[in-house]
Write a protein that holds these residues in place. Sequence first.
Motif, PDB file in Angstrom:
ATOM      1  N   VAL A 219      -1.593   9.959  -1.784  1.00 12.31           N
ATOM      2  CA  VAL A 219      -0.279  10.066  -1.149  1.00 12.31           C
ATOM      3  C   VAL A 219       0.506  11.223  -1.760  1.00 12.31           C
ATOM      4  CG1 VAL A 219       1.949   8.915  -0.821  1.00 12.31           C
ATOM      5  CG2 VAL A 219      -0.183   7.641  -0.480  1.00 12.31           C
TER       6      VAL A 219
ATOM      7  N   LEU B  98     -11.104   4.789  -1.080  1.00  8.50           N
ATOM      8  CA  LEU B  98     -10.366   4.192  -2.178  1.00  8.50           C
ATOM      9  C   LEU B  98     -11.379   3.671  -3.213  1.00  8.50           C
ATOM     10  CD1 LEU B  98      -7.769   2.196  -0.076  1.00  8.50           C
ATOM     11  CD2 LEU B  98      -7.339   4.281  -1.385  1.00  8.50           C
TER      12      LEU B  98
ATOM     13  N   LEU C 160      -4.984   5.401  -4.135  1.00  5.91           N
ATOM     14  CA  LEU C 160      -4.095   5.651  -3.008  1.00  5.91           C
ATOM     15  C   LEU C 160      -2.870   6.450  -3.435  1.00  5.91           C
ATOM     16  CD1 LEU C 160      -3.244   5.200  -0.065  1.00  5.91           C
ATOM     17  CD2 LEU C 160      -2.266   2.999  -0.771  1.00  5.91           C
TER      18      LEU C 160
ATOM     19  N   GLU D 155      -3.766   4.331   5.458  1.00  2.37           N
ATOM     20  CA  GLU D 155      -2.973   3.857   4.320  1.00  2.37           C
ATOM     21  C   GLU D 155      -2.127   4.993   3.743  1.00  2.37           C
ATOM     22  OE1 GLU D 155      -2.857   0.567   3.592  1.00  2.37           O
ATOM     23  OE2 GLU D 155      -4.161   0.457   5.351  1.00  2.37           O
ATOM     24  N   ILE D 156      -2.676   6.182   3.666  1.00  8.47           N
ATOM     25  CA  ILE D 156      -1.922   7.343   3.180  1.00  8.47           C
ATOM     26  C   ILE D 156      -0.807   7.689   4.155  1.00  8.47           C
ATOM     27  CG2 ILE D 156      -2.055   9.805   2.654  1.00  8.47           C
ATOM     28  CD1 ILE D 156      -5.039   9.259   1.882  1.00  8.47           C
TER      29      ILE D 156
ATOM     30  N   PRO E   4      -8.556   4.497   4.539  1.00  8.10           N
ATOM     31  CA  PRO E   4      -7.633   5.180   3.628  1.00  8.10           C
ATOM     32  C   PRO E   4      -6.737   6.202   4.319  1.00  8.10           C
ATOM     33  CG  PRO E   4      -9.823   5.060   2.668  1.00  8.10           C
ATOM     34  CD  PRO E   4      -9.950   4.592   4.078  1.00  8.10           C
TER      35      PRO E   4
END
Length: 221
Positions: free
Chosen positions: A196, A182, A192, A31-32, A28
């Motif tokens: 973000v 997540l 997510l 991904e962020i 994660p």
Amino acid sequence: MVAAPRPARPAAVLVTGFDAFGGDALNPSWEIARALHRRQVAGHRVLAAQLPTVFGAALARLDELLAAHRPALVICLGLAAGRAALSLERVAINVDDARIPDNAGAQPIDVPVVAGAPAAYFSTLPIKAMRQAMLAAGVPAEVSQTAGTFVCNHVFYGLMHRLATVRRLAGARGGFVHVPLLPAQGAPGLPLALMVEGLRVGIRTALTTAEDVRAGAGAVH
């Protein structure tokens, strides 16, 4: 005819995440970071980069990024399964003490991150102001008193040591944020998009807050 000068690029914010670890298909933290890549926040451009979950190699990659971009702000992200909020880390300690091997199979025990360097560094991010802003945006957030002793702390300490000792990085601020899983990976977890947004708000706060607030330290881990 003299060409008009090119407009200066906005100052950079470097956000890093780690590669997948421990059998997970994704991390994660990365991904962020990559969701924030190339966004503009408070007049700065966000640059995302992935670090390997490997002692030593992660700091070598970070050194390359710091030299290439000379960012005004650096926020490194890492996964902390079991936490239910964005955890703004207060302090990095000068020890690698791995309970499990990293992605290269290394498992240092009671080894300094930087030999002969200070025992610890505090984050230079306005972590309490960032927490307040994240909570106001509806994002679970807390201040954490420990970043552990695995690769996350290794990177956090290495970052703060460089910001404190490398002349070309003078004035840059930095720190570390642990993020939850997540929801698809397990519980507790956060979506997510929510994480973000929390980091975007946190970056904006770090860029626009000169001194931290004195109240609301949040949960202790």
